[in-house]
Enzyme design. Sequence first.
Site, PDB file in Angstrom:
ATOM      1  N   HIS A  32      24.185  -6.534   8.687  1.00  0.00           N
ATOM      2  CA  HIS A  32      24.939  -7.838   9.140  1.00  0.00           C
ATOM      3  C   HIS A  32      24.219  -8.626   9.956  1.00  0.00           C
ATOM      4  CE1 HIS A  32      25.355  -5.617  12.843  1.00  0.00           C
ATOM      5  NE2 HIS A  32      25.932  -4.541  12.053  1.00  0.00           N
ATOM      6  N   HIS A  67      21.802  -6.889  12.333  1.00  0.00           N
ATOM      7  CA  HIS A  67      20.437  -6.164  11.762  1.00  0.00           C
ATOM      8  C   HIS A  67      19.723  -7.492  11.568  1.00  0.00           C
ATOM      9  CE1 HIS A  67      23.569  -3.199  10.234  1.00  0.00           C
ATOM     10  NE2 HIS A  67      22.658  -2.538  10.788  1.00  0.00           N
ATOM     11  N   GLY A 105      19.048  -2.624  18.649  1.00  0.00           N
ATOM     12  CA  GLY A 105      20.082  -3.718  19.210  1.00  0.00           C
ATOM     13  C   GLY A 105      20.677  -3.077  20.338  1.00  0.00           C
ATOM     14  N   SER A 121      29.155  -4.994  13.380  1.00  0.00           N
ATOM     15  CA  SER A 121      28.990  -3.496  13.028  1.00  0.00           C
ATOM     16  C   SER A 121      29.349  -3.206  11.563  1.00  0.00           C
ATOM     17  CB  SER A 121      29.966  -2.665  13.978  1.00  0.00           C
ATOM     18  OG  SER A 121      30.064  -1.068  13.606  1.00  0.00           O
ATOM     19  N   SER A 122      28.731  -2.226  10.867  1.00  0.00           N
ATOM     20  CA  SER A 122      28.812  -1.876   9.785  1.00  0.00           C
ATOM     21  C   SER A 122      30.261  -1.435   9.749  1.00  0.00           C
ATOM     22  CB  SER A 122      27.945  -0.923   9.025  1.00  0.00           C
ATOM     23  OG  SER A 122      26.632  -1.492   9.318  1.00  0.00           O
ATOM     24  N   ARG A 123      30.500  -0.821  10.629  1.00  0.00           N
ATOM     25  CA  ARG A 123      31.927   0.068  10.598  1.00  0.00           C
ATOM     26  C   ARG A 123      32.979  -1.069  10.921  1.00  0.00           C
ATOM     27  NH1 ARG A 123      28.882   4.185  13.408  1.00  0.00           N
ATOM     28  NH2 ARG A 123      29.007   6.061  12.089  1.00  0.00           N
TER      29      ARG A 123
HETATM   30  P1  AMP Z   1      22.817   0.743  12.520  1.00  0.00           P
HETATM   31  O1  AMP Z   1      22.608   0.233  10.915  1.00  0.00           O
HETATM   32  O2  AMP Z   1      24.064   0.556  12.795  1.00  0.00           O
HETATM   33  O3  AMP Z   1      22.526   2.127  12.790  1.00  0.00           O
HETATM   34  O4  AMP Z   1      22.099  -0.449  13.221  1.00  0.00           O
HETATM   35  C1  AMP Z   1      20.755  -0.513  13.444  1.00  0.00           C
HETATM   36  C2  AMP Z   1      20.190  -1.419  14.414  1.00  0.00           C
HETATM   37  O5  AMP Z   1      20.929  -2.696  14.397  1.00  0.00           O
HETATM   38  C3  AMP Z   1      20.599  -0.551  15.805  1.00  0.00           C
HETATM   39  O6  AMP Z   1      19.508  -0.783  16.571  1.00  0.00           O
HETATM   40  C4  AMP Z   1      21.678  -1.295  16.321  1.00  0.00           C
HETATM   41  O7  AMP Z   1      21.849  -1.256  17.781  1.00  0.00           O
HETATM   42  C5  AMP Z   1      21.388  -2.693  15.674  1.00  0.00           C
HETATM   43  N1  AMP Z   1      22.616  -3.358  15.631  1.00  0.00           N
HETATM   44  C6  AMP Z   1      23.908  -3.055  15.107  1.00  0.00           C
HETATM   45  N2  AMP Z   1      24.777  -3.998  15.457  1.00  0.00           N
HETATM   46  C7  AMP Z   1      24.115  -4.806  16.234  1.00  0.00           C
HETATM   47  C8  AMP Z   1      24.956  -6.249  16.743  1.00  0.00           C
HETATM   48  N3  AMP Z   1      26.045  -6.511  16.658  1.00  0.00           N
HETATM   49  N4  AMP Z   1      23.866  -6.882  17.464  1.00  0.00           N
HETATM   50  C9  AMP Z   1      22.704  -6.535  17.467  1.00  0.00           C
HETATM   51  N5  AMP Z   1      21.966  -5.556  16.842  1.00  0.00           N
HETATM   52  C10 AMP Z   1      22.805  -4.603  16.026  1.00  0.00           C
END
Ligand code: AMP
Length: 298
Positions: free
Chosen positions: A49, A52, A166, A204-206
């Site tokens: 999203h 990322h 993030g 968030s992916s969730r």
């Molecule tokens: P994930 O795929 O959820 O493990 O996230 C991968 C990276 O993207 C991590 O460093 C997260 O903190 C960052 N991230 C996830 N959501 C957001 C967001 N809404 N804004 C900024 N960074 C994000």
Amino acid sequence: MNLLELVDHPRAKGEATLLRDKDELRAALAPLRREGSSIGLVPTMGYLHEGHLSLLRAARAECDAVVMSLFVNPTQFGPGEDLERYPRDEERDLRLAAEAGADYVYAPPVAAVYPEGFATSVAVDGQLTGVLDGDPQRRGPEHFHGVTTVVAKLFNTVGPDVAYFGQKDAQQATVIRRMARDLDFPLRIEVLPIVREPDGLAMSSRNAYLDEEARRRAVALSAALRAAETVSRSKGLAAGIDAGRAELRSAGIEPEYLEARDPDDLSPVTELGDRPVLIAVAAEVGSARLIDNVLVEP
Ligand code: AMP
């Protein structure tokens, strides 16, 4: 790298090389490193999203080569968590990652990351991983041990000059900074701001788990943080946290936590002072466990 080189870069035109093998990735990066190119790493679990993509764009702007890892790391999921149903769409991720500037997407199979007999763990111990999400009543320190182990492996495999994370996962960022410092990883860690939907919901992916009703209620998390910040500034932190709770309650949300902590050592904070204060929230909304936070600057 100057702007023209950036525009001419083949990857900027929408291609990225997908690699599943760490030796192939190392072989691809070795000549770049030899010629002195800087390497940026953006670790993700995919289902990309704008959050990322903001990390990828920052890496693209600052580094000569950009690697995005795409790995749903089983060791950071507890029993009964959402590992099996975690959303995945590799084809779309590849396209979006390339458009945002990734040169390489490293997507190893689980068995390659954790081969038979894998027995090593990288653990940041103590308060950093024992509170908030690390509270044993919640995800527990094991969650962060899973994160630091896989991130340490990625740092070793990629050898980035800069790694991008993030602020959305504030505690994770704090834990990773500490690991990198304690273990002398020779890299810089960049933590970038939370990217939000227009109504305030942190991306968030969730969020894919939210049905229409839960999606409407989920906006209460960011609203609660805003209320907590505003009221803290005028009436003190305790009143601010109360205001945040009231906001959540009005949406029928009972948080797992809504707490004020020091962003560096995660010790509890009771008053705003001359240092930033992290106000963090986690809550189950519909079938999604969501987290969000705000850094209240002095
Ligand atoms: P994930 O795929 O959820 O493990 O996230 C991968 C990276 O993207 C991590 O460093 C997260 O903190 C960052 N991230 C996830 N959501 C957001 C967001 N809404 N804004 C900024 N960074 C994000």
